[in-house]
Design a protein around this motif. Structure first.
Motif, mmCIF file in Angstrom:
data_model
loop_
_atom_site.group_PDB
_atom_site.id
_atom_site.type_symbol
_atom_site.label_atom_id
_atom_site.label_comp_id
_atom_site.label_asym_id
_atom_site.label_seq_id
_atom_site.Cartn_x
_atom_site.Cartn_y
_atom_site.Cartn_z
ATOM 1 N N GLU A 1 0.827 -1.200 0.000
ATOM 2 C CA GLU A 1 0.000 0.000 0.000
ATOM 3 C C GLU A 1 0.870 1.263 0.000
ATOM 4 O O GLU A 1 0.606 2.206 -0.742
ATOM 5 N N GLN A 2 1.905 1.278 0.809
ATOM 6 C CA GLN A 2 2.756 2.455 0.952
ATOM 7 C C GLN A 2 3.600 2.743 -0.287
ATOM 8 O O GLN A 2 3.873 3.895 -0.583
ATOM 9 N N ILE A 3 4.012 1.699 -1.004
ATOM 10 C CA ILE A 3 4.871 1.929 -2.166
ATOM 11 C C ILE A 3 4.095 1.922 -3.484
ATOM 12 O O ILE A 3 4.680 2.156 -4.539
ATOM 13 N N GLY A 4 2.800 1.641 -3.427
ATOM 14 C CA GLY A 4 1.960 1.753 -4.610
ATOM 15 C C GLY A 4 2.015 0.581 -5.575
ATOM 16 O O GLY A 4 1.897 0.770 -6.781
ATOM 17 N N ILE A 5 2.185 -0.640 -5.054
ATOM 18 C CA ILE A 5 2.070 -1.825 -5.904
ATOM 19 C C ILE A 5 1.045 -2.762 -5.283
ATOM 20 O O ILE A 5 0.691 -2.617 -4.120
ATOM 21 N N VAL B 1 13.073 -5.796 -11.488
ATOM 22 C CA VAL B 1 12.378 -4.878 -10.589
ATOM 23 C C VAL B 1 12.821 -3.464 -10.971
ATOM 24 O O VAL B 1 13.998 -3.233 -11.259
ATOM 25 N N ARG B 2 11.880 -2.565 -11.026
ATOM 26 C CA ARG B 2 12.202 -1.179 -11.364
ATOM 27 C C ARG B 2 12.980 -0.537 -10.228
ATOM 28 O O ARG B 2 12.708 -0.796 -9.052
ATOM 29 N N PHE B 3 13.944 0.296 -10.599
ATOM 30 C CA PHE B 3 14.714 0.999 -9.578
ATOM 31 C C PHE B 3 13.805 1.859 -8.711
ATOM 32 O O PHE B 3 14.041 2.000 -7.516
ATOM 33 N N ALA B 4 12.755 2.422 -9.290
ATOM 34 C CA ALA B 4 11.825 3.249 -8.508
ATOM 35 C C ALA B 4 11.137 2.413 -7.436
ATOM 36 O O ALA B 4 10.930 2.874 -6.308
ATOM 37 N N THR B 5 10.786 1.173 -7.767
ATOM 38 C CA THR B 5 10.162 0.275 -6.795
ATOM 39 C C THR B 5 11.162 -0.117 -5.720
ATOM 40 O O THR B 5 10.850 -0.093 -4.526
ATOM 41 N N LEU B 6 12.375 -0.454 -6.134
ATOM 42 C CA LEU B 6 13.425 -0.816 -5.176
ATOM 43 C C LEU B 6 13.724 0.358 -4.245
ATOM 44 O O LEU B 6 13.854 0.183 -3.033
ATOM 45 N N GLU B 7 13.767 1.556 -4.806
ATOM 46 C CA GLU B 7 14.007 2.752 -4.000
ATOM 47 C C GLU B 7 12.893 2.961 -2.976
ATOM 48 O O GLU B 7 13.153 3.255 -1.803
ATOM 49 N N ALA B 8 11.645 2.782 -3.408
ATOM 50 C CA ALA B 8 10.502 2.965 -2.509
ATOM 51 C C ALA B 8 10.534 1.945 -1.369
ATOM 52 O O ALA B 8 10.248 2.285 -0.215
ATOM 53 N N ILE B 9 10.888 0.701 -1.689
ATOM 54 C CA ILE B 9 10.979 -0.333 -0.658
ATOM 55 C C ILE B 9 12.076 0.024 0.345
ATOM 56 O O ILE B 9 11.867 -0.030 1.557
ATOM 57 N N ARG C 1 13.351 2.950 0.990
ATOM 58 C CA ARG C 1 12.976 4.141 1.759
ATOM 59 C C ARG C 1 12.026 3.765 2.885
ATOM 60 O O ARG C 1 12.215 4.161 4.040
ATOM 61 N N TYR C 2 11.010 2.966 2.574
ATOM 62 C CA TYR C 2 9.998 2.615 3.573
ATOM 63 C C TYR C 2 10.573 1.716 4.674
ATOM 64 O O TYR C 2 10.243 1.884 5.843
ATOM 65 N N LEU C 3 11.449 0.771 4.281
ATOM 66 C CA LEU C 3 12.001 -0.168 5.254
ATOM 67 C C LEU C 3 13.320 0.320 5.858
ATOM 68 O O LEU C 3 13.899 -0.363 6.705
ATOM 69 N N ASP C 4 13.783 1.485 5.404
ATOM 70 C CA ASP C 4 15.033 2.061 5.896
ATOM 71 C C ASP C 4 16.171 1.037 5.792
ATOM 72 O O ASP C 4 16.768 0.628 6.784
ATOM 73 N N CYS C 5 16.409 0.594 4.551
ATOM 74 C CA CYS C 5 17.443 -0.399 4.313
ATOM 75 C C CYS C 5 18.160 -0.096 3.003
ATOM 76 O O CYS C 5 17.797 0.841 2.290
ATOM 77 N N GLN C 6 19.140 -0.910 2.681
ATOM 78 C CA GLN C 6 19.892 -0.800 1.439
ATOM 79 C C GLN C 6 19.456 -1.916 0.485
ATOM 80 O O GLN C 6 18.991 -2.971 0.930
ATOM 81 N N PRO C 7 19.642 -1.714 -0.844
ATOM 82 C CA PRO C 7 19.286 -2.783 -1.786
ATOM 83 C C PRO C 7 19.959 -4.113 -1.456
ATOM 84 O O PRO C 7 19.361 -5.175 -1.626
ATOM 85 N N GLY C 8 21.184 -4.066 -0.954
ATOM 86 C CA GLY C 8 21.899 -5.290 -0.586
ATOM 87 C C GLY C 8 21.278 -6.029 0.581
ATOM 88 O O GLY C 8 21.557 -7.205 0.791
ATOM 89 N N ASP C 9 20.430 -5.338 1.348
ATOM 90 C CA ASP C 9 19.697 -6.014 2.422
ATOM 91 C C ASP C 9 18.569 -6.866 1.856
ATOM 92 O O ASP C 9 18.100 -7.797 2.513
ATOM 93 N N LEU C 10 18.138 -6.540 0.650
ATOM 94 C CA LEU C 10 16.992 -7.208 0.031
ATOM 95 C C LEU C 10 17.395 -8.258 -1.004
ATOM 96 O O LEU C 10 16.680 -9.235 -1.204
ATOM 97 N N LEU C 11 18.517 -8.028 -1.677
ATOM 98 C CA LEU C 11 18.947 -8.897 -2.762
ATOM 99 C C LEU C 11 20.324 -9.478 -2.457
ATOM 100 O O LEU C 11 21.211 -8.774 -1.985
ATOM 101 N N GLU C 12 20.484 -10.751 -2.757
ATOM 102 C CA GLU C 12 21.737 -11.439 -2.479
ATOM 103 C C GLU C 12 22.094 -12.331 -3.653
ATOM 104 O O GLU C 12 21.231 -12.992 -4.234
ATOM 105 N N TYR C 13 23.355 -12.321 -4.024
ATOM 106 C CA TYR C 13 23.842 -13.199 -5.098
ATOM 107 C C TYR C 13 24.409 -14.469 -4.503
ATOM 108 O O TYR C 13 25.288 -14.430 -3.643
ATOM 109 N N GLN C 14 23.872 -15.608 -4.944
ATOM 110 C CA GLN C 14 24.382 -16.915 -4.523
ATOM 111 C C GLN C 14 24.669 -17.717 -5.790
ATOM 112 O O GLN C 14 23.738 -18.116 -6.485
#
Length: 70
Positions: A23-27, A43-51, A53-66
């Motif tokens: 709801e907060q990020i508009g998806i 994933v769009r950078f705008a969506t990643l940025e919104a996530i 911003r809302y969760l107060d985290c970095q993209p690396g907190d959300l995505l991991e390369y294995q």
């Protein structure tokens, strides 16, 4: 896939419900669910940025390369 989405972990750490984030990020909740499961091709950078911003985290907190195990 070699990219692992850790969005569920960050939601739990921040005590945020998927419904509230969507709801907060508009998806839609359905699109957020697909993102959480890693079933999206991108994933769009705008969506990643919104996530982030809302969760107060970095993209690396959300995505991991294995690397794939061969």
């Amino acid at each position: 896939m070699s990219i692992v989405v850790n969005l569920d972990i960050m939601l739990a750490k921040r005590k945020v419900k998927s419904k509230d984030l969507a709801e907060q990020i508009g998806i839609t909740e359905a699109n957020l669910s697909l993102l959480k499961s890693g079933k999206v091709k991108g994933v769009r950078f705008a969506t990643l940025e919104a996530i982030c911003r809302y969760l107060d985290c970095q993209p690396g907190d959300l995505l991991e390369y294995q690397p794939d195990q061969e």
